[in-house]
Design a protein around this motif. Structure first.
Motif, PDB file in Angstrom:
ATOM      1  N   ALA A 134       0.897  -1.302  -0.030  1.00 44.37           N
ATOM      2  CA  ALA A 134      -0.096  -0.193  -0.165  1.00 44.37           C
ATOM      3  C   ALA A 134       0.900   1.302  -0.035  1.00 44.37           C
ATOM      4  O   ALA A 134       2.017   1.339   0.354  1.00 44.37           O
ATOM      5  CB  ALA A 134      -0.855   0.190   1.106  1.00 44.37           C
ATOM      6  N   LYS A 135       0.282   2.287  -0.444  1.00 44.16           N
ATOM      7  CA  LYS A 135       1.134   3.607  -0.540  1.00 44.16           C
ATOM      8  C   LYS A 135       1.428   4.000   0.877  1.00 44.16           C
ATOM      9  O   LYS A 135       2.386   4.495   1.189  1.00 44.16           O
ATOM     10  CB  LYS A 135       0.301   4.594  -1.351  1.00 44.16           C
ATOM     11  N   CYS A 136       0.448   3.834   1.963  1.00 43.93           N
ATOM     12  CA  CYS A 136       0.681   4.274   3.353  1.00 43.93           C
ATOM     13  C   CYS A 136       0.487   2.701   4.128  1.00 43.93           C
ATOM     14  O   CYS A 136      -0.358   2.512   4.674  1.00 43.93           O
ATOM     15  CB  CYS A 136      -0.206   5.153   3.941  1.00 43.93           C
ATOM     16  N   PRO A 137       1.745   1.979   4.199  1.00 42.88           N
ATOM     17  CA  PRO A 137       1.671   0.760   4.948  1.00 42.88           C
ATOM     18  C   PRO A 137       1.438   0.773   6.373  1.00 42.88           C
ATOM     19  O   PRO A 137       0.772  -0.172   6.705  1.00 42.88           O
ATOM     20  CB  PRO A 137       2.763   0.056   4.346  1.00 42.88           C
ATOM     21  N   TYR A 138       1.930   1.875   6.989  1.00 42.71           N
ATOM     22  CA  TYR A 138       1.599   1.848   8.439  1.00 42.71           C
ATOM     23  C   TYR A 138       0.029   2.426   8.731  1.00 42.71           C
ATOM     24  O   TYR A 138      -0.088   3.612   8.076  1.00 42.71           O
ATOM     25  CB  TYR A 138       2.722   2.660   9.181  1.00 42.71           C
ATOM     26  N   ARG A 139      -0.492   2.127   9.698  1.00 43.53           N
ATOM     27  CA  ARG A 139      -1.741   2.326   9.759  1.00 43.53           C
ATOM     28  C   ARG A 139      -2.254   3.696  10.272  1.00 43.53           C
ATOM     29  O   ARG A 139      -3.330   4.630   9.827  1.00 43.53           O
ATOM     30  CB  ARG A 139      -2.536   1.467  10.832  1.00 43.53           C
ATOM     31  N   ASP A 140      -1.316   4.481  10.996  1.00 44.16           N
ATOM     32  CA  ASP A 140      -1.736   5.729  11.675  1.00 44.16           C
ATOM     33  C   ASP A 140      -0.865   6.973  11.213  1.00 44.16           C
ATOM     34  O   ASP A 140      -0.935   7.823  11.871  1.00 44.16           O
ATOM     35  CB  ASP A 140      -1.484   5.760  13.128  1.00 44.16           C
ATOM     36  N   CYS A 141      -0.299   6.619  10.202  1.00 45.72           N
ATOM     37  CA  CYS A 141       0.523   7.777   9.733  1.00 45.72           C
ATOM     38  C   CYS A 141       0.622   7.572   7.990  1.00 45.72           C
ATOM     39  O   CYS A 141       0.308   6.504   7.420  1.00 45.72           O
ATOM     40  CB  CYS A 141       2.051   7.904  10.050  1.00 45.72           C
TER      41      CYS A 141
END
Length: 422
Positions: free
Chosen positions: A177-184
């Motif tokens: 995913a483009k933003c693999p980490y959930r909260d940032c």
């Protein structure tokens, strides 16, 4: 020796408190107390530390549930480290059962990732909506130390693994995913940067994307367009809700996420008969005391797959932020009680995927009934009674009889009967 003064009914430290200790000394606690209790002296704040993680009872993935385990912020760290201070709110069933992800997928139905996450949030909403009902009714009436109060409840910390937390935030559960980490909004290329500055995701931004049905923006943020259960469930962060309540946990982020690959790497080096270097014994200490993330690849090269470029490594940079919010990392550790509430009770089920979660819940209810009745008898009689037998029946709802006997040998024939209406 330094002592920490605490106001019991406000559960907040006095102004002279100058160090982090229990949960109520973190920055997030006072925000939650002000929101749910205000200035009222008749409201007692009580946050929940919730552990939510999918657990399996077989090797095929069919017998799986996600227990919603919780403890209270009223208990100190020593108490929360014991499984008897934890309990179950609900068992979320295996939503993969019958799909292509399980071994018994005879139907083999296809389901989109977004729909699966939405189904999970429907389950969570039904399991946790009682917290909102409690607060909407003004709190739980109780008498504490001779004083009448009403207890206000909310979820203060949500603990789990990477996959489970991704579902809670409605994030894509994929590394690509483009933003693999959930909260940032960090990209995976920054995961090995120890000085990475994260731009935290805000609930208002995600809500705006959903309202506008901005598919491109949601995809760029790696978020599903779902109705999040935590939009209405009371949480310790009234503004950003679940988006800022899922700190990385040591069991998943470090123990199984980083230490395990390190050990495997050492094993591979031993198998290759590499001669140990003179400074091998100092590598772990250097890894901890100096810049951990840059040294991972240097001292423990991991060339398979993506190397060390995965979300659990990036979570190391978030520990200081979440420790300011929730203090010690042990405050958001959730490895207590999972065997008690899942593995042990699973032995007394039919081990059928369609009924597994239901039977786990019934077994937990029965166990809680026996434990509570035994405790009540001991408190009333001031004697050490143990369970002798219970009426033979499959349905423990309604009127039934439980028989206890004293443990003491001198009074072995003393029997206490209790009838319960449940």
């Amino acid at each position: 020796m330094t002592f920490l003064q605490v106001s019991l009914f406000r559960n907040t430290a006095f102004e002279d408190q100058a160090y982090y200790d229990e949960i109520h000394t973190g920055q997030q606690w006072q925000t939650a107390v002000n929101h749910y209790c205000g200035d009222s002296d008749n409201l007692l704040p009580c946050g929940l530390v919730v552990f939510y993680d999918k657990s399996h009872a077989d090797r095929h993935g069919s017998l799986a549930v996600s227990p919603i385990m919780f403890t209270l912020t009223l208990f100190n760290k020593t108490a929360r480290a014991q499984c008897k201070f934890w309990d179950i709110l609900a068992y979320v069933p295996n939503l993969d059962s019958g799909t292509n992800k399980t071994a018994d997928s005879s139907i083999g139905r296809e389901i989109s990732s977004a729909q699966k996450v939405q189904d999970e949030h429907v389950c969570l909403s039904n399991a946790l909506r009682q917290l909102k009902d409690v607060n909407d009714s003004g709190g739980i009436p109780m008498r504490v130390m001779g004083r009448k109060v009403k207890v206000m409840v909310w979820i203060h910390i949500m603990v789990g693994d990477i996959s489970g937390n991704n579902g809670l935030l409605g994030s894509y559960n994929t590394y690509n995913a483009k933003c693999p980490y959930r909260d940032c909004s960090c990209a995976k290329e920054s995961f090995l940067d120890p000085n990475a500055t994260c731009t935290m995701i805000r609930k208002a931004d995600i809500d705006r994307m959903k309202e506008d049905n901005d598919v491109a923006a949601l995809k760029a943020a790696s978020k599903h367009n779902i109705i999040n259960a935590f939009d209405t469930i009371p949480t310790g962060n009234p503004v950003d809700t679940i988006y800022h309540l899922t700190p990385p946990e040591t069991m998943h982020a470090i123990n199984s996420g980083i230490v395990k690959p390190m050990i495997e790497n050492i094993g591979d080096q031993i198998k290759s008969k590499r001669q140990p270097a003179a400074d091998d014994n100092s590598k772990i200490q250097s890894l901890i005391s100096r810049q951990l993330i840059p040294n991972l690849q240097k001292f423990f090269p991991r060339n398979d797959g993506t190397g060390w470029m995965f979300p659990k490594v990036h979570s190391l940079t978030k520990f200081p932020v979440y420790m300011q919010m929730f203090v010690s990392a042990i405050n958001f550790y959730g490895g207590f009680g999972l065997k008690t509430f899942m593995k042990k009770l699973a032995h007394f089920t039919q081990r059928r995927a369609t009924k597994f979660a239901i039977q786990l819940g019934e077994n937990h209810y029965q166990q809680s009934l026996f434990t509570h009745s035994s405790f009540a008898i001991r408190m009333q009689t001031k004697s050490n009674f143990v369970l002798l037998e219970e009426s033979v029946q499959q349905d423990f709802r309604g009127f039934h009889r439980i028989t206890f006997t004293q443990r003491s040998a001198s009074r072995a024939n003393s029997v206490c009967h209790r009838h319960w209406l449940c």
